[in-house]
Motif scaffolding. Structure first.
Motif, PDB file in Angstrom:
ATOM      1  N   PRO A  12       0.834  -1.202   0.000  1.00  0.00           N
ATOM      2  CA  PRO A  12       0.000   0.000   0.000  1.00  0.00           C
ATOM      3  C   PRO A  12       0.872   1.256   0.000  1.00  0.00           C
ATOM      4  O   PRO A  12       1.969   1.255   0.554  1.00  0.00           O
ATOM      5  CB  PRO A  12      -0.791  -0.101   1.296  1.00  0.00           C
ATOM      6  CG  PRO A  12      -0.500  -1.418   1.881  1.00  0.00           C
ATOM      7  CD  PRO A  12       0.649  -2.022   1.162  1.00  0.00           C
ATOM      8  N   VAL A  44      -6.696   1.531  -3.116  1.00  0.00           N
ATOM      9  CA  VAL A  44      -6.531   0.089  -3.251  1.00  0.00           C
ATOM     10  C   VAL A  44      -7.874  -0.433  -3.769  1.00  0.00           C
ATOM     11  O   VAL A  44      -8.937  -0.015  -3.304  1.00  0.00           O
ATOM     12  CB  VAL A  44      -6.190  -0.579  -1.896  1.00  0.00           C
ATOM     13  CG1 VAL A  44      -6.188  -2.092  -2.017  1.00  0.00           C
ATOM     14  CG2 VAL A  44      -4.860  -0.065  -1.387  1.00  0.00           C
ATOM     15  N   ALA A  88      -3.151  -2.462  -5.979  1.00  0.00           N
ATOM     16  CA  ALA A  88      -2.838  -1.071  -5.695  1.00  0.00           C
ATOM     17  C   ALA A  88      -3.232  -0.244  -6.913  1.00  0.00           C
ATOM     18  O   ALA A  88      -3.310  -0.756  -8.037  1.00  0.00           O
ATOM     19  CB  ALA A  88      -1.347  -0.914  -5.404  1.00  0.00           C
TER      20      ALA A  88
END
Length: 99
Positions: A48, A54, A67
């Motif tokens: 992340p 996300v 992502a």
């Protein structure tokens, strides 16, 4: 069959969820072709990144988490198509637990 796209993160931390029942779409066959050509097994979770989105994409029996920077090619096509077809359900950011 349902296709579910959930986007979380970003500056506000809001979560949006879009859902499309492809069996009810007039172009269900083209939806199925797009879903079938997605690289489900090759999609790996990326680390992340702060203030970035996300995406969780689910279509039984598959589910991936990508992502924002991984959302390219057919993944981008699917997400854009789902977002154009349905209205998002909004949820707030996860609540922090008091200690």
């Amino acid at each position: 069959m349902d296709v579910i796209v959930q986007r979380s993160g970003g500056l506000a931390g809001l979560r949006l969820t879009w859902r499309v029942r492809i069996d009810e779409q007039p172009d269900a066959e083209s939806w199925q072709l797009l879903i079938d050509r997605l690289p489900w097994r090759e999609a790996g979770a990326a680390e992340p990144e702060p203030d970035r989105y996300v995406y969780r994409i689910a279509c039984e029996p598959h589910e991936v988490e990508l992502a924002e920077r991984q959302l390219t090619g057919p993944w981008r096509q699917l997400v854009d198509r789902v977002r154009e077809t349905s209205e998002p359900q909004r949820e707030g950011p996860p609540r922090s637990r008091a200690r």
